[in-house]
Every structure is written in structure tokens, then in C-alpha cells.
Scaffold this motif. Structure first.
Motif, short mmCIF file in Angstrom:
data_model
loop_
_atom_site.label_atom_id
_atom_site.label_comp_id
_atom_site.label_asym_id
_atom_site.label_seq_id
_atom_site.Cartn_x
_atom_site.Cartn_y
_atom_site.Cartn_z
N PHE A 146 44.68 -43.51 -47.54
CA PHE A 146 45.15 -42.52 -46.92
C PHE A 146 45.47 -41.27 -47.28
CE2 PHE A 146 48.85 -41.16 -44.63
CZ PHE A 146 48.15 -41.03 -43.20
N PRO A 147 45.15 -40.31 -47.11
CA PRO A 147 45.34 -38.74 -47.73
C PRO A 147 47.07 -38.69 -46.86
CG PRO A 147 43.91 -38.56 -45.76
CD PRO A 147 44.48 -39.75 -45.91
N LEU A 148 47.66 -38.25 -49.05
CA LEU A 148 48.56 -37.60 -49.17
C LEU A 148 49.55 -36.26 -48.04
CD1 LEU A 148 49.00 -38.17 -52.91
CD2 LEU A 148 49.72 -39.61 -50.40
N ASP A 149 48.07 -35.56 -47.95
CA ASP A 149 48.79 -34.57 -46.77
C ASP A 149 48.48 -34.93 -45.55
OD1 ASP A 149 45.89 -35.15 -46.01
OD2 ASP A 149 45.37 -32.75 -47.14
N ARG A 150 48.21 -35.81 -45.00
CA ARG A 150 49.02 -36.30 -44.08
C ARG A 150 50.02 -36.98 -43.49
NH1 ARG A 150 42.97 -37.51 -42.09
NH2 ARG A 150 44.18 -39.93 -41.59
N LEU A 151 50.81 -38.02 -44.95
CA LEU A 151 52.11 -38.21 -45.22
C LEU A 151 53.06 -37.41 -45.25
CD1 LEU A 151 53.29 -41.24 -46.09
CD2 LEU A 151 53.11 -40.53 -48.02
N ILE A 152 53.91 -37.78 -44.24
CA ILE A 152 55.45 -37.07 -44.24
C ILE A 152 56.72 -38.35 -44.78
CG2 ILE A 152 56.71 -36.41 -41.92
CD1 ILE A 152 54.05 -35.53 -40.73
N LEU A 153 57.36 -38.50 -45.50
CA LEU A 153 58.42 -38.93 -46.15
C LEU A 153 60.00 -37.89 -45.33
CD1 LEU A 153 57.35 -39.74 -49.30
CD2 LEU A 153 57.19 -41.04 -47.39
N GLY A 154 61.03 -39.56 -44.18
CA GLY A 154 61.99 -39.26 -44.43
C GLY A 154 63.21 -39.65 -44.42
N GLY A 155 64.07 -39.25 -44.50
CA GLY A 155 65.53 -39.77 -45.16
C GLY A 155 66.18 -40.16 -43.63
N ASP A 156 66.72 -40.95 -43.34
CA ASP A 156 67.70 -41.57 -42.28
C ASP A 156 69.14 -41.74 -42.81
OD1 ASP A 156 67.18 -42.05 -39.23
OD2 ASP A 156 66.76 -44.10 -39.98
N HIS A 157 69.74 -41.32 -41.45
CA HIS A 157 71.27 -41.38 -41.96
C HIS A 157 71.54 -40.88 -43.10
CE1 HIS A 157 71.45 -43.87 -37.34
NE2 HIS A 157 70.27 -44.70 -38.27
N LEU A 158 71.21 -39.93 -43.35
CA LEU A 158 71.83 -39.37 -44.57
C LEU A 158 73.17 -38.63 -44.91
CD1 LEU A 158 68.70 -37.25 -45.96
CD2 LEU A 158 69.13 -39.95 -46.18
N GLY A 159 74.07 -38.99 -45.12
CA GLY A 159 75.66 -39.23 -45.39
C GLY A 159 76.51 -40.19 -46.35
N PRO A 160 77.51 -40.39 -45.49
CA PRO A 160 78.72 -40.68 -46.45
C PRO A 160 78.22 -42.22 -46.30
CG PRO A 160 79.58 -39.71 -44.64
CD PRO A 160 78.37 -39.35 -44.76
N ASN A 161 78.03 -42.82 -45.05
CA ASN A 161 78.12 -44.25 -44.75
C ASN A 161 77.59 -45.58 -46.05
OD1 ASN A 161 77.90 -46.09 -42.36
ND2 ASN A 161 75.90 -47.00 -42.95
N PRO A 162 76.80 -45.17 -47.29
CA PRO A 162 76.48 -46.69 -48.02
C PRO A 162 78.11 -46.36 -49.17
CG PRO A 162 74.92 -45.40 -48.02
CD PRO A 162 75.42 -44.55 -46.78
N TRP A 163 79.28 -45.15 -48.63
CA TRP A 163 80.24 -44.81 -49.66
C TRP A 163 81.64 -44.77 -48.26
CZ3 TRP A 163 75.94 -42.00 -50.42
CH2 TRP A 163 75.43 -42.60 -51.57
N LYS A 164 81.29 -45.01 -47.36
CA LYS A 164 82.37 -45.10 -46.33
C LYS A 164 83.58 -46.15 -46.57
CE LYS A 164 80.73 -48.16 -43.09
NZ LYS A 164 80.02 -48.42 -41.16
#
Length: 426
Positions: free
Chosen positions: A82-100
Motif C-alpha cells: 500500500f502506497p504511503l502517500d495514500r495513508l492518512i493517520l488520525g488521532g481520536d478523542h485526543l484530550g485528557p481522558n486517559p488521565w481524567k
């Protein structure tokens, strides 16, 4: 910096081709591989997302930092071609949840460190979710506080990219969904986000970004998370009803450049997914639905191996999973309730699919490896595929899927992916 593929997503519905995009929310290598193979065959981009609990600077439950996750996904891409120029990486729910559980200042400091790591690792779709209260705060925070904290995170991400010549990130704001990990209880009905609430979410975030000096970052905010009325519990799925979301969908006319992001779309029908896209819910997040399908394939192959090679293994995969989940209940005990028999049913067959947290467990991972080793090179009879892997039976008969263990596991995931990619072409 380079243009982000998602920067003009709000205009996609006006043109031929993709009208939306599936968001693959899974860290399972076979799910990611199947997704890459599917996108590759279609000539599409692929969006893969990691949640704040799954991947963070402390390792999350996968043990991976954002940089580790990128390497992990890129290795799968190399295998899949799979070509890396067609790969999009996303971060979900980025915030304090893991340390709330920490005071807000401490939790937000950790959230800032996290989003810095996501930005530096080249994640170019960032969902800012600061809606949860921290220690000593209400469970849900006022919109102004949520927006101010989100703008603070955006400022950190933007600062991390100063001098970079890569792809500028796009932002998603708001949250109208259960906490990361899924619903905590059985669901009967959901309240669709009120149109005025969606408009207010976008406006207060715009104001907060401007006040924080990152108005340019908000110009790259392409979506808002809302609740269109879709969700799943342990045993039931709440189906999309377009008429209930019509007023919400209409608000997009007052949000130029924005689309809606729909979470928990798992287990919706293809027609429901298509309607979601047509109604402006252009980003369709799916995770447990993919690992649920993979688990079905694993359990089907488990039965096949037990029939073809009786007594060759000390323990079936299902028995190994049951033993480990019973001994280590931390990832399911808050979600599964009822009698001992009801909990046993949910451990294996809940739509919430809490098993997905356990596939990396050394004993379960070894059991899966043993299963595939036993079936390595074996052409599984069509009749057993009909019995235990029914979803792939027709594809095997037609020669589109090989009657072999790995191909059948990937095909199970692909069967679900087909609904999402087709729906996004609307």
C-alpha cells in the motif's frame, strides 16, 4: 506545507467519486492489512485512527506511542504493497481522558504532551475531545471550557509543526458519543444532537481558537462530531433513521467547509451507511464491527481445525480466550453485566467486542498462531466453509477468496469494509 487530502471533504458530495471516507479505528494488524488491501484494490486513500487510550506517550493499552504506531502501520503497508502517500493517520478523542482521574491541570499537561507526540509523528487528522471532567470537576464540562482546552491542544499541535514541510493537519471538534471504548450499558434509544447544539459547538470552538491565537488552525477544522442516532450496546444496534437527523443534517448549510463525523457506526446496514454519507455524516468511524468479524472468522477456523485435526491442540482458541478473559477481567468487567452465563455470552459475542483488547495477550496471541500453523497450507473443504465461515462461502465458490485460513480471515473483515467503501461512494 502540503495540502491535506481531507481539507476539502465538505465539497466531495458535489463531485463524482468518493462522497465520504471510512475511518478504520483498530490496531489489529489483520484488520489494518485487510483495509489496505481493500483500499488498494479500489485506488482509494485509507484513514486509520488510533484513540487516546490505545496509543499515547505512555504506550496506551497497545504499548505503542504515536511514533511506534506509525512504524507499525507502515510495516503492514509494506507487506500489503500500500502506497504511503495514500495513508492518512488520525488521532481520536485526543484530550485528557486517559488521565481524567487527575486534577485538570495535570491531565491537560499530559494531553498536551500526547498531542505533541501525535503531531510530530505525522498524524494529520486530529480529533480534539476535551469534554470530560477531570478530578473534582463535573462529568460534562461547559462548552466554553471544553473549547478553551481544545484550542490549547491545537496550539501545541501547531507549535510542534513549525518549520515542517509535511502535510498540515485537519481538526475535528466536539463529542456527542460515549467515552472511548464504547457504550457502558444496553441502549434503547438515543437523542440526536440538536441543531443549535451543533452550531454552538462549532462557534465556541472558532472563538476559542481565535482567542488562543490559532485561528489558522481552525481554518483547517473540517468536521464536528455529533450524534446522528446510531450506536450499539452489547446485544443490540440502534439503526440510523434519516428523518430524525434531518434537522441536524440541514445545519451543515450554515457551517461552510464542515462535515459531520459519525462515531459508533459499526453494524449499520450498507443502506444506512449510505444515507449517513448523503446526509453529510461524511466520516464513518468503525472499529469493533471489524474485529467482531475477525473474531467470527477466528472462531470458525477454530472449529474447522478441531474437526480436521482432533486432539492436536491442548486447548481450542475459544477455550484459551475464555480462560484468559476470566482470569483477567479488567477490560470487560465494567461493561458486561448479568448472570455468570450472560457474562460468558458477552465475553465472546457482545457487539462491544471487548475481546479486541486481548488479542495481543501472549497466551491468546500464541493460540491464534498455533491455529494458523495447524491450518497452514491446508485447503479447507468448501463444506466446512459453508458450515463455519458462511460469510465467505460464495466468494470461495466463485474463486475470489482462497479456501485457506489467512485468506478467509482477511475476507471476513473485507466483507464489512465493502459496505463502508460502497456507502462512501453513495
Amino acid at each position: 506545507m502540503q495540502q491535506n487530502y481531507l481539507s476539502d471533504i465538505a465539497t466531495w458530495r458535489q463531485h463524482a467519486g468518493s462522497k465520504g471516507i471510512p475511518s478504520i479505528c483498530s490496531a489489529h494488524p489483520m484488520v489494518i492489512e485487510a483495509s489496505m488491501l481493500h483500499a488498494l484494490a479500489r485506488g482509494e486513500h485509507l484513514l486509520v485512527e488510533a484513540t487516546c487510550n490505545q496509543v499515547n506517550q505512555d504506550g496506551g493499552y497497545t504499548g505503542m506511542t504515536p511514533a511506534d504506531f506509525r512504524v507499525f502501520v507502515e510495516k503492514i503497508a509494506e507487506k500489503a504493497g500500500f502506497p504511503l502517500d495514500r495513508l492518512i493517520l488520525g488521532g481520536d478523542h485526543l484530550g485528557p481522558n486517559p488521565w481524567k482521574n487527575l486534577p485538570a491541570d495535570e491531565a491537560m499537561a499530559k494531553a498536551c504532551t500526547m498531542i505533541d507526540a501525535f503531531a510530530r509523528a505525522g498524524f494529520t487528522k486530529l480529533h480534539l475531545d476535551t469534554s470530560m471532567g477531570c478530578a473534582g470537576e463535573p462529568v460534562a464540562l461547559p462548552d466554553a471550557v471544553t473549547a478553551e482546552r481544545a484550542a490549547r491542544l491545537a496550539s501545541v499541535a501547531e507549535a510542534a509543526l513549525v518549520g515542517s514541510h509535511g502535510v498540515q493537519p485537519v481538526y475535528i471538534v466536539g463529542t456527542e458519543v460515549p467515552i472511548p471504548g464504547g457504550a457502558m450499558e444496553e441502549l434503547d434509544v438515543l437523542e440526536v444532537t440538536k441543531p443549535e447544539a451543533a452550531l454552538k459547538t462549532v462557534e465556541v470552538h472558532r472563538e476559542a481558537f481565535e482567542a488562543a491565537g490559532v485561528a489558522s488552525a481552525f481554518s483547517r477544522a473540517v468536521g464536528a462530531v455529533v450524534q446522528p442516532g446510531v450506536e450499539f450496546g452489547n446485544h443490540n444496534v440502534i439503526a440510523y433513521e434519516p428523518e430524525k437527523a434531518a434537522a441536524l443534517s440541514a445545519t451543515l448549510a450554515g457551517m461552510p467547509g464542515m462535515v459531520f463525523e459519525a462515531h459508533s457506526t459499526d453494524y449499520q446496514t450498507r443502506d444506512a451507511l449510505r444515507r449517513l454519507v448523503l446526509d453529510g455524516f461524511s466520516i464513518l468511524k468503525v472499529g469493533p464491527g471489524l474485529t467482531f468479524a475477525l473474531r467470527e472468522a477466528f472462531y470458525g477456523l477454530d472449529r474447522v481445525a478441531d474437526f480436521l485435526f482432533p486432539g492436536k491442540r491442548r486447548e481450542t482458541l475459544l477455550d484459551t480466550v475464555e480462560r484468559v478473559l476470566t482470569a483477567e477481567p479488567k477490560n470487560w468487567e465494567k461493561y458486561y453485566h448479568g448472570t455468570a452465563d450472560e457474562q460468558r455470552l458477552q465475553r465472546h459475542f457482545s457487539y462491544s467486542d471487548r475481546i479486541r483488547y486481548y488479542w495481543p495477550h501472549p497466551e491468546i496471541n500464541a493460540a491464534v498462531s498455533d491455529l494458523f500453523a495447524i491450518l497452514d497450507g491446508v485447503e479447507i473443504p468448501e463444506t466446512l466453509i459453508s458450515q463455519y465461515l458462511q460469510a465467505s462461502y460464495t466468494a470461495v465458490r466463485e474463486g475470489r477468496v482462497k479456501p485457506q485460513a489467512e485468506a478467509l480471515a482477511l475476507a471476513a473483515v473485507d466483507h464489512v469494509l465493502e459496505d463502508y467503501f460502497e456507502a462512501c461512494r453513495a
